[in-house]
Write a protein that holds these residues in place. Structure first.
Motif, PDB file in Angstrom:
ATOM      1  N   LEU A 187      57.092  10.306  -1.068  1.00  0.00           N
ATOM      2  CA  LEU A 187      57.407  11.273  -0.455  1.00  0.00           C
ATOM      3  C   LEU A 187      58.782  11.243  -0.342  1.00  0.00           C
ATOM      4  O   LEU A 187      59.653  12.334   0.086  1.00  0.00           O
ATOM      5  CB  LEU A 187      56.061  11.326   0.130  1.00  0.00           C
ATOM      6  N   VAL A 188      58.424  10.519   1.077  1.00  0.00           N
ATOM      7  CA  VAL A 188      60.519   9.867   1.510  1.00  0.00           C
ATOM      8  C   VAL A 188      61.515   9.141   0.930  1.00  0.00           C
ATOM      9  O   VAL A 188      62.396   9.476   0.592  1.00  0.00           O
ATOM     10  CB  VAL A 188      59.917   9.846   2.389  1.00  0.00           C
ATOM     11  N   LEU A 303      62.086  24.707  -6.951  1.00  0.00           N
ATOM     12  CA  LEU A 303      62.573  24.662  -7.586  1.00  0.00           C
ATOM     13  C   LEU A 303      63.586  23.392  -7.848  1.00  0.00           C
ATOM     14  O   LEU A 303      62.961  22.978  -6.506  1.00  0.00           O
ATOM     15  CB  LEU A 303      63.770  25.422  -7.317  1.00  0.00           C
ATOM     16  N   ASP A 304      63.570  22.768  -8.284  1.00  0.00           N
ATOM     17  CA  ASP A 304      64.110  21.278  -8.358  1.00  0.00           C
ATOM     18  C   ASP A 304      65.829  21.375  -7.883  1.00  0.00           C
ATOM     19  O   ASP A 304      66.817  21.721  -8.512  1.00  0.00           O
ATOM     20  CB  ASP A 304      64.565  20.718  -9.530  1.00  0.00           C
ATOM     21  N   ASN A 305      65.633  21.687  -6.390  1.00  0.00           N
ATOM     22  CA  ASN A 305      66.668  21.769  -5.957  1.00  0.00           C
ATOM     23  C   ASN A 305      68.377  20.872  -5.639  1.00  0.00           C
ATOM     24  O   ASN A 305      69.170  20.816  -5.504  1.00  0.00           O
ATOM     25  CB  ASN A 305      66.897  23.051  -4.790  1.00  0.00           C
ATOM     26  N   ASN A 306      67.507  19.260  -6.183  1.00  0.00           N
ATOM     27  CA  ASN A 306      68.474  18.180  -5.901  1.00  0.00           C
ATOM     28  C   ASN A 306      68.290  17.375  -5.071  1.00  0.00           C
ATOM     29  O   ASN A 306      69.724  17.151  -4.222  1.00  0.00           O
ATOM     30  CB  ASN A 306      69.575  18.223  -6.879  1.00  0.00           C
ATOM     31  N   LYS A 307      67.726  18.415  -3.994  1.00  0.00           N
ATOM     32  CA  LYS A 307      67.440  18.084  -2.393  1.00  0.00           C
ATOM     33  C   LYS A 307      66.408  17.003  -2.258  1.00  0.00           C
ATOM     34  O   LYS A 307      66.147  16.941  -1.125  1.00  0.00           O
ATOM     35  CB  LYS A 307      67.448  18.959  -1.719  1.00  0.00           C
ATOM     36  N   GLY A 308      64.872  16.731  -2.964  1.00  0.00           N
ATOM     37  CA  GLY A 308      64.539  15.652  -2.789  1.00  0.00           C
ATOM     38  C   GLY A 308      63.314  16.203  -2.421  1.00  0.00           C
ATOM     39  O   GLY A 308      62.130  16.003  -1.895  1.00  0.00           O
ATOM     40  N   GLY A 309      62.526  17.754  -2.997  1.00  0.00           N
ATOM     41  CA  GLY A 309      61.401  18.860  -3.117  1.00  0.00           C
ATOM     42  C   GLY A 309      60.242  17.600  -3.289  1.00  0.00           C
ATOM     43  O   GLY A 309      60.348  16.712  -4.732  1.00  0.00           O
ATOM     44  N   ARG A 310      59.514  17.281  -2.855  1.00  0.00           N
ATOM     45  CA  ARG A 310      58.099  16.823  -3.544  1.00  0.00           C
ATOM     46  C   ARG A 310      56.694  17.537  -2.970  1.00  0.00           C
ATOM     47  O   ARG A 310      56.686  18.398  -2.313  1.00  0.00           O
ATOM     48  CB  ARG A 310      57.738  15.871  -2.496  1.00  0.00           C
TER      49      ARG A 310
END
Length: 538
Positions: A187-188, A303-310
């Motif tokens: 996750l992290v 959405l896939d915001n390229n911020k590490g969404g899990r």
């Protein structure tokens, strides 16, 4: 499951009535067969609804009796159909190519064939039985959705033991440390693109407990700006799920509620979520996902915001994870049963939590080990068994009594009802043709490693496998088996060098549940040591 048998019979009757041979061989019973088909279709619709309701609440005794009568008539009809099709094959073999799947088990019935007039008499009796059963269902109101018999009501709703897993202290949980740490790492850490993590395993294996411990972990809470826990289950409304995500995200950031959220349609909710998450890190855990296409309603909102969404999903069905791969990177984590040492530790914590310092007294150790062995590392069953025994006198008599009657107690003891219901949910969710296939596995002995080739041929011989254009019966049956494995209902015992499953088995507790269902549905009956004979259907 009874509607599965009715479904098979209806297909036979439809095929039968379309055959030219019917007019020349048994012209006088053609109309009766058509009437039975119509009645069976009507009964099947009710049975399908009743099967679904049985997963959530207990069926009334009146309905149970009625369902048993339907099954008995279905059995007699099945025998008649085999006799009739064999007779047709002998007189008109060139017209029965389409019945090849139904003729596998007919050879044994040669000695049962009757003259033409006796066959006509038999079909008339079956028709009368079906009509009486239908009339009885109408008399007692069984056809009304949600009703039981006039002589009894449904039992109160059962208490779902999975709710307890949301409030367990760390000291009450055994064997999740390594899995928890590995999943928290997924996750992290890793790439900044959106990742879906699917925790897969059979019911009662502890998926919810593990996911909740991960969700509450300080490392997860610090890493993500937004987080939400969503319980999905078998029936859900996608708009309600999206609203819950938005509300939990805003609560986590101590923000005011979003105006107008309760009246927004799905498209508006998706747009609001996308705008809200565009620059934020987030984690959402969807607990207990059943539908394979669940991801279709979620993928655009998170959405896939390229911020590490899990996104983490707990599910019994491996195909849920596979479906997500169409539009996201997916990690699949197959949760394993507890080791023998972990299972023993958990059992002692539950059975002796207030006595003997949490340790098993020597006089009960052998029986306790045997009871734990029956649970095969399934935490839900271990906790339930230990909890039940914690209320009993610590005597060999009480321990032996549970050991010898686990299957019976699963169906009646309130301490174990949750285990029965949780595992039965997977059975009830099956399409009707797979219910018959799963029940059939219950006929094999406990701990027996079943040959997949032998099992597939037996399913075909019993008429459980539907004909599918462009595929052999063996190929279709192989697909059935793989689906049962993917649904975490059948365990793989042996895989050959090419990756093909060669042997499989049922979990012992699931087998006990299947044995009881087999008996209740007149699917099969096991003779115990105390029974010298079985009075079957005539």
């Amino acid at each position: 499951m009874v509607e599965a048998a009715i479904s098979v019979l209806t297909e036979k009757l439809i095929s039968l009535l379309s055959e030219e041979a019917t007019a020349t061989l048994l012209r006088d019973i053609h109309e009766e067969v058509a009437d039975i088909k119509d009645e069976l279709e009507s009964i099947q619709s009710f049975l399908k609804d009743e099967d679904a309701r049985a997963a959530a609440e207990d069926m009334s005794e009146g309905v149970k009796t009625w369902v048993k009568q339907v099954k008995e008539v279905a059995f007699r009809m099945d025998v008649f159909m085999d006799e009739y099709l064999l007779e047709m094959a002998q007189h008109h073999p060139h017209r029965l190519q389409g019945f090849s799947g139904f003729l596998h088990k007919s050879a044994r019935l040669i000695s049962m064939l009757k003259p033409h007039h006796e066959t006509a008499t038999k079909i008339q009796k079956i028709k009368a039985s079906v009509q009486k059963i239908k009339a009885r269902s109408e008399r007692y109101g069984f056809q009304s959705t949600g009703q039981g018999s006039s002589s009894g009501t449904r039992n109160v709703r059962w208490q779902d033991p999975r709710k307890d897993s949301l409030y367990l202290e760390d000291t009450d949980v055994v064997g999740i440390e390594s899995s928890r740490n590995e999943l928290i790492g997924w996750l992290v850490e890793g790439q900044p693109h959106r990742i879906v993590i699917s925790v897969v395993g059979m019911g009662g294996l502890g998926k919810t407990t593990l996911a909740k411990k991960i969700y509450d972990h300080q490392m997860v809470r610090i890493h993500f700006e937004c987080y939400a826990w969503i319980s999905v289950s078998q029936s859900y409304n996608i708009q309600d799920l999206l609203r819950s995500i938005i509300k939990q995200f805003r609560d986590a950031r101590e923000e005011l509620p979003m105006p107008g959220i309760d009246t927004m349609d799905e498209q508006s909710l998706v747009s609001k979520l996308r705008d809200y998450l565009r620059l934020k890190t987030y984690v959402v855990i969807f607990d207990d996902v059943w539908r394979i296409d669940f991801w279709e309603g979620i993928k655009h909102a998170l959405l896939d915001n390229n911020k590490g969404g899990r996104i983490m999903i707990t599910t019994r069905n491996r195909e849920v994870a596979s479906f997500c791969k169409k539009s996201s990177h997916v990690h699949v984590f197959e949760l394993q049963p507890l080791t023998p040492d972990e299972a023993w530790e958990l059992f002692c914590k539950r059975a002796f939590q207030f006595e003997f310092g949490g340790h098993c007294p020597p006089i009960l150790e052998k029986l306790s080990q045997d009871i734990v062995e029956k649970c095969k590392g399934l935490p839900l069953a271990i906790v339930a068994m230990g909890g039940l025994l914690s209320t009993k006198d610590k005597t060999v008599f009480e321990w032996q009594n549970l050991h010898d009657s686990v299957g019976f107690e699963l169906g009646r003891n309130p301490h174990l009802t949750g285990v029965d219901k949780i595992l039965s949910l997977s059975y009830e969710d099956l399409p009707c043709h797979l219910k018959s296939c799963l029940l059939y596995l219950g006929m094999y002995l406990e701990d027996y490693s079943i040959s997949c080739i032998k099992l597939i041929r037996q399913w075909i011989a019993e008429g459980f496998v539907k004909e599918l254009e462009g595929k052999t019966f063996e190929e279709v049956a192989q697909e059935y088996l793989i689906e049962l494995i993917h649904r975490s209902l059948v365990q793989v015992s042996y895989v050959d060098i090419s990756g093909k499953v060669r042997k499989c088995r049922l979990h012992d507790i699931l087998r006990e549940i299947m044995l009881r269902k087999m008996k209740d549905l007149s699917f099969c009956h096991f003779l115990s040591k105390q029974e010298s004979r079985f009075e079957g259907l005539t």
